[in-house]
Design a protein around this motif. Structure first.
Motif, PDB file in Angstrom:
ATOM      1  N   MET A  43       5.207   7.040   5.456  1.00 50.78           N
ATOM      2  CA  MET A  43       4.411   7.070   4.149  1.00 50.78           C
ATOM      3  C   MET A  43       3.697   5.430   3.904  1.00 50.78           C
ATOM      4  O   MET A  43       4.500   4.810   4.407  1.00 50.78           O
ATOM      5  CB  MET A  43       5.053   7.598   3.055  1.00 50.78           C
ATOM      6  CG  MET A  43       5.854   8.641   3.231  1.00 50.78           C
ATOM      7  SD  MET A  43       5.116  10.226   3.504  1.00 50.78           S
ATOM      8  CE  MET A  43       4.784  10.441   1.487  1.00 50.78           C
ATOM      9  N   LYS A  44       2.712   5.439   3.622  1.00 44.93           N
ATOM     10  CA  LYS A  44       1.959   4.404   3.004  1.00 44.93           C
ATOM     11  C   LYS A  44       2.044   3.177   4.164  1.00 44.93           C
ATOM     12  O   LYS A  44       2.502   2.155   3.904  1.00 44.93           O
ATOM     13  CB  LYS A  44       2.539   3.772   1.839  1.00 44.93           C
ATOM     14  CG  LYS A  44       2.503   4.759   0.538  1.00 44.93           C
ATOM     15  CD  LYS A  44       3.074   4.143  -0.747  1.00 44.93           C
ATOM     16  CE  LYS A  44       2.251   2.964  -1.183  1.00 44.93           C
ATOM     17  NZ  LYS A  44       2.836   2.522  -2.451  1.00 44.93           N
ATOM     18  N   VAL A  45       1.453   3.703   5.361  1.00 48.11           N
ATOM     19  CA  VAL A  45       1.480   2.737   6.522  1.00 48.11           C
ATOM     20  C   VAL A  45       0.044   2.633   6.793  1.00 48.11           C
ATOM     21  O   VAL A  45      -0.585   3.559   6.535  1.00 48.11           O
ATOM     22  CB  VAL A  45       2.340   2.895   7.438  1.00 48.11           C
ATOM     23  CG1 VAL A  45       3.885   2.793   6.922  1.00 48.11           C
ATOM     24  CG2 VAL A  45       2.377   4.307   8.250  1.00 48.11           C
ATOM     25  N   ARG A  46      -0.204   1.749   7.532  1.00 49.06           N
ATOM     26  CA  ARG A  46      -1.823   1.629   7.845  1.00 49.06           C
ATOM     27  C   ARG A  46      -1.893   1.803   9.481  1.00 49.06           C
ATOM     28  O   ARG A  46      -2.847   1.895  10.182  1.00 49.06           O
ATOM     29  CB  ARG A  46      -2.286   0.240   7.891  1.00 49.06           C
ATOM     30  CG  ARG A  46      -1.853  -0.934   8.599  1.00 49.06           C
ATOM     31  CD  ARG A  46      -2.396  -2.222   8.310  1.00 49.06           C
ATOM     32  NE  ARG A  46      -2.437  -3.067   9.670  1.00 49.06           N
ATOM     33  CZ  ARG A  46      -3.234  -4.144   9.567  1.00 49.06           C
ATOM     34  NH1 ARG A  46      -4.147  -4.186   8.898  1.00 49.06           N
ATOM     35  NH2 ARG A  46      -3.275  -4.609  10.802  1.00 49.06           N
ATOM     36  N   ASP A  47      -0.672   2.042  10.094  1.00 48.65           N
ATOM     37  CA  ASP A  47      -0.740   2.330  11.742  1.00 48.65           C
ATOM     38  C   ASP A  47       0.503   2.766  12.022  1.00 48.65           C
ATOM     39  O   ASP A  47       1.567   2.830  11.297  1.00 48.65           O
ATOM     40  CB  ASP A  47      -1.122   0.752  12.085  1.00 48.65           C
ATOM     41  CG  ASP A  47      -1.347   1.003  13.814  1.00 48.65           C
ATOM     42  OD1 ASP A  47      -1.854   2.071  14.161  1.00 48.65           O
ATOM     43  OD2 ASP A  47      -1.819  -0.204  14.214  1.00 48.65           O
ATOM     44  N   ALA A  88      -8.730  -3.744  11.121  1.00 46.17           N
ATOM     45  CA  ALA A  88      -9.034  -3.370   9.666  1.00 46.17           C
ATOM     46  C   ALA A  88      -8.639  -1.994   9.717  1.00 46.17           C
ATOM     47  O   ALA A  88      -9.370  -1.159  10.433  1.00 46.17           O
ATOM     48  CB  ALA A  88     -10.173  -3.886   9.175  1.00 46.17           C
ATOM     49  N   LEU A  89      -7.492  -1.540   8.998  1.00 49.73           N
ATOM     50  CA  LEU A  89      -6.981  -0.259   8.951  1.00 49.73           C
ATOM     51  C   LEU A  89      -6.930   0.134   7.452  1.00 49.73           C
ATOM     52  O   LEU A  89      -6.240  -0.449   6.696  1.00 49.73           O
ATOM     53  CB  LEU A  89      -5.849   0.007   9.758  1.00 49.73           C
ATOM     54  CG  LEU A  89      -5.960  -0.398  11.098  1.00 49.73           C
ATOM     55  CD1 LEU A  89      -4.701  -0.396  11.824  1.00 49.73           C
ATOM     56  CD2 LEU A  89      -6.711   0.664  12.179  1.00 49.73           C
ATOM     57  N   PRO A  90      -7.102   1.428   7.303  1.00 48.51           N
ATOM     58  CA  PRO A  90      -6.581   2.067   5.920  1.00 48.51           C
ATOM     59  C   PRO A  90      -5.378   2.592   5.851  1.00 48.51           C
ATOM     60  O   PRO A  90      -4.684   2.793   7.066  1.00 48.51           O
ATOM     61  CB  PRO A  90      -7.932   3.155   5.707  1.00 48.51           C
ATOM     62  CG  PRO A  90      -8.034   3.744   7.251  1.00 48.51           C
ATOM     63  CD  PRO A  90      -7.812   2.414   8.083  1.00 48.51           C
ATOM     64  N   PHE A  91      -4.808   2.628   4.546  1.00 44.34           N
ATOM     65  CA  PHE A  91      -3.488   3.176   4.573  1.00 44.34           C
ATOM     66  C   PHE A  91      -3.279   4.732   4.625  1.00 44.34           C
ATOM     67  O   PHE A  91      -4.260   5.264   4.541  1.00 44.34           O
ATOM     68  CB  PHE A  91      -2.768   2.842   3.289  1.00 44.34           C
ATOM     69  CG  PHE A  91      -2.591   1.615   3.097  1.00 44.34           C
ATOM     70  CD1 PHE A  91      -1.186   0.905   3.805  1.00 44.34           C
ATOM     71  CD2 PHE A  91      -3.066   0.532   2.266  1.00 44.34           C
ATOM     72  CE1 PHE A  91      -0.786  -0.473   3.829  1.00 44.34           C
ATOM     73  CE2 PHE A  91      -2.871  -0.816   2.347  1.00 44.34           C
ATOM     74  CZ  PHE A  91      -1.573  -1.207   3.058  1.00 44.34           C
TER      75      PHE A  91
END
Length: 772
Positions: A338-342, A260-263
């Motif tokens: 940009m706009k990735v979670r990992d 579970a990761l934030p952007f």
């Protein structure tokens, strides 16, 4: 039955007002039951609507964060984590090491003030005090490869896990932190208020693991020549998610439940040996510096080639580096995403690199493959083409691929995904040959792992909690994509393929709605059963048009956001305009199975003569049979009212006195010529032996060899969960009835699906036929 006509008949025949009221009341109470015998009684104690009650008891109440229609609510929020990292990959022959320094800028968009933050330390799964090892039983049969045995039990034991050198704030002041296995709590020097940012600086290193020995999702693979291939992921301290559902997601990383990761944004510089080929998440900003001029020219060519892959780094170049490795010089690869979670990357001097352009939404995306010479016969032919096909198919089904590239990396026995890059298995034998099974397996895993860019890399569900929301939805979309690749492709997720699983050890059977780490069989439960359920929903319950619109709406509503199960369920119902609570309840929240059969088939015949039922009704109300309204009755051969004459009269229905009188009263002679009635009337009694509610798919085969399919919606079971009946009328004689002949509803018992019942051929009989 036309009540007005009955009333007119009663009054025109001067029946008393009291008797008229009784007859009307009787008709109102029992209308519809005179055409054929009553439905079977519901067993005592059975709750009629248990399968169709709403999911209010299972789903969270809608609120301002998540709406009742499945949309994000007006107060929906998500926090962001931006990373700036410098990474050093030390390609040591004995023990490779990864070192890193990172700056995290964390934005709190929640309405709450945060006094601390939680950070994931996934590499601690391999630490000496690993929580994963402590909670995982060792089993009865311990089988270890020689390298694994040495690493696990000798004095050369591999020591994994993060070594945290410091955690500091923006001013360089040390911050207190507590490590709880794979989670680290950092206490902030001052409270982080809503819509404010904080800055963390972390320095760390760890020994890179040999993933072929511990079957990890990242690490290195060592080849017989001593050279290594690196697939590096989960390699840096990563921010945990803080949301409106769980607060901080602090579940330990045991190994099954993923992430579970934030952007956020990533600015990453990676130093590695100068002769490595390296690529990863994000734009490679200095490609011209790390590629040779020839390779750079080939890359430019690949960007404009849309039909076949272009070799950017050749096999000859890879083999030359293997023969003469440069161990004294390094290069720096610089990525920005940009706009990735990992973030993840792969590196080796052994890599062949090919690429081609893919047109999506008027933009050019790059499909890329990286693989060692051992994989070349298979990967050069298929891999990049499969990446390109997946990008086009998923974009059509869900939404346009938002990133500029997708990379498939060949790695031994791997299947794992990260933004824009994934690891995939599939290598021919030493002679370069491969079976159809290996080829299709490789195509399948590349499709699946590239497809994960949609679920969960963009539609960012909580994998640590709900495995089905990424694996299951992705497996279903993968199935559709593979069938576009080749019709009849051996895809996972067809309903009939999960029947053996549904019939397996029931003590280990679990609902889909179970935490990922607690599943006995995650491959079948989270992947295949979820995909099969969505296939049934699309093919049987909603149809393509309604399903596809709703499925696409869910993906678009929640792209670059964090959906929960209720958001998916509610969106599918909202956009399709269909109450599906019965389906979610049965397929996702229980382990019930589908078993619908044909219990009985009866032929009915038409008569307007008073049957025993009509006589009893007349007697009950003190009427003469002649005074009772005329009814057309359907009588089975088993009924005491049946006479052989009824068979002869089926072709002369218009001559039936009561019917003839009605027709001549209401139609002209010309109109009468065109009125036709069916010749055959059948009542089919269906039984439901399984606990699952499902539509009835019935194939009707006629004597002339023609056939038709009829579907009775699942709601047919709403008043009786055990038996229901339907009247089938036809001009043609029915010779065979079959429920769900293609088994697209995962019926676990097909022995009761056919009428007339046929003797099932045993395995022994089949064997005898083959031996003849």
């Amino acid at each position: 039955m036309d009540l007005l006509k009955i009333i007119h008949y009663l009054y025109s025949n001067k029946i008393s007002k009291a008797m008229t009221r009784k007859v009307i009341l009787y008709v109102l109470l029992f209308s519809g039951l005179t055409l054929w015998s009553q439905q079977p009684k519901i067993p005592q104690g059975h709750t009629n609507n248990s399968k169709f009650r709403q999911l209010y008891d299972l789903l969270p109440t809608p609120n301002r964060y998540r709406s009742a229609d499945g949309n994000p609510g007006p107060d929906y929020f998500q926090n962001y984590a931006d990373y700036r990292m410098t990474i050093q990959l030390i390609d040591d022959k004995k023990q490779p090491v990864l070192k890193g320094e990172e700056k995290i800028v964390y934005t709190n968009n929640s309405p709450n003030t945060l006094n601390y933050v939680w950070i994931q330390l996934d590499q601690n799964r391999r630490a000496p005090n690993s929580f994963s090892k402590l909670v995982t039983p060792d089993g009865d049969n311990l089988m270890l490869a020689p390298g694994s045995f040495v690493s696990e039990f000798s004095n050369k034991k591999y020591i994994g896990g993060f070594h945290i050198e410091y955690v500091r704030n923006a001013l360089g002041k040390d911050l207190p932190y507590t490590i709880n296995y794979t989670m680290m709590r950092v206490d902030l020097d001052k409270p982080l208020k809503p819509h404010a940012k904080t800055e963390l600086h972390i320095k760390w290193w760890y020994n890179i693991n040999n993933f072929t020995q511990d079957w990890a999702r990242s690490g290195y693979e060592e080849f017989p020549d001593g050279e290594k291939e690196y697939i590096i992921a989960q390699f840096y301290p990563r921010m945990a998610v803080y949301d409106d559902v769980e607060g901080w997601q602090t579940n330990q990383f045991i190994g099954t439940g993923e992430f579970a990761l934030p952007f956020g944004q990533f600015d990453v510089k990676i130093t590695a040996p100068a002769d490595f080929v390296l690529d990863g998440t994000g734009y490679l900003l200095n490609r011209a510096e790390v590629f040779t001029p020839q390779q750079m020219q080939r890359w430019i060519t690949a960007q404009n080639e849309f039909k076949k892959p272009v070799i950017v780094v050749s096999e000859a170049e890879a083999k030359a580096k293997i023969a003469h490795p440069d161990r004294s010089h390094t290069k720096e690869w610089h990525f920005k995403a940009m706009k990735v979670r990992d973030f993840a990357f792969a590196a080796s001097r052994r890599f062949i690199y090919d690429a081609m352009g893919v047109k999506i939404g008027g933009k050019t995306k790059m499909a890329i493959s990286m693989y060692p010479p051992e994989a070349k016969p298979l990967w050069e032919k298929y891999a990049t083409r499969v990446v390109a096909h997946t990008l086009k198919s998923y974009s059509d089904i869900l939404f346009d691929y938002p990133y500029h590239k997708a990379i498939a990396v060949n790695a031994y026995r791997q299947g794992m995904e990260y933004p824009m890059i994934c690891w995939d298995y599939g290598r021919p034998g030493k002679n370069g040959k491969y079976s159809d099974r290996l080829r299709d397996g490789m195509i399948s895993v590349i499709t699946h792992e590239v497809g994960h860019n949609w679920f969960p890399m963009v539609v960012n569900s909580d994998e640590r909690q709900w495995m089905w929301m990424d694996e299951g939805l992705n497996t279903f979309t993968q199935l559709l994509t593979e069938q576009r690749w080749r019709k009849g492709f051996p895809s996972r997720g067809f309903p009939k393929s999960i029947v053996p699983f549904l019939l397996s050890d029931q003590s280990k059977m679990q609902p889909i709605m179970v935490n990922a780490d607690n599943m006995y069989n995650r491959s079948m439960t989270a992947y295949s059963k979820t995909a099969a359920g969505l296939y049934i929903l699309r093919e049987v319950i909603l149809g393509h048009k309604l399903f596809d619109k709703a499925f696409k709406a869910y993906a678009n509503r929640w792209k670059f956001k964090h959906p929960e199960p209720a958001d998916f369920f509610r969106t599918m119902e909202d956009v399709s305009g269909t109450d599906l609570d019965w389906f979610w309840r049965g397929w996702f929240f229980t382990t019930d199975v589908n078993d619908i059969g044909i219990k009985k088939v009866e032929r009915f015949y038409i008569t307007d003569k008073p049957t025993e039922r009509i006589k009893n009704m007349a007697k009950r109300y003190g009427m003469k049979v002649s005074q009772f309204p005329k009814f057309i009755s359907l009588v089975s051969e088993e009924s005491p009212d049946f006479t052989p004459d009824m068979i002869k009269n089926q072709d002369k229905l218009k001559q039936t006195p009561a019917l003839k009188q009605y027709l001549e009263t209401h139609f002209t002679k010309e109109e009468l010529k065109n009125i036709k009635f069916p010749k055959y009337f059948y009542r089919v009694i269906f039984e439901k032996n399984g606990g699952l509610v499902m539509p009835i798919l019935l194939k009707i085969i006629y004597a002339d060899g023609t056939s038709e399919m009829r579907k009775y919606p699942a709601e047919i079971w709403r008043l009786n969960d055990k038996e229901v009946s339907k009247l089938i009328v036809s001009d043609k004689k029915i010779v065979k009835l079959e429920i769900d002949p293609d088994n697209i509803t995962a019926d676990v018992n097909t022995d009761n699906n056919v009428w007339p019942k046929t003797k099932r051929e045993s395995k022994f009989d089949k064997l005898k036929k083959r031996l003849k």
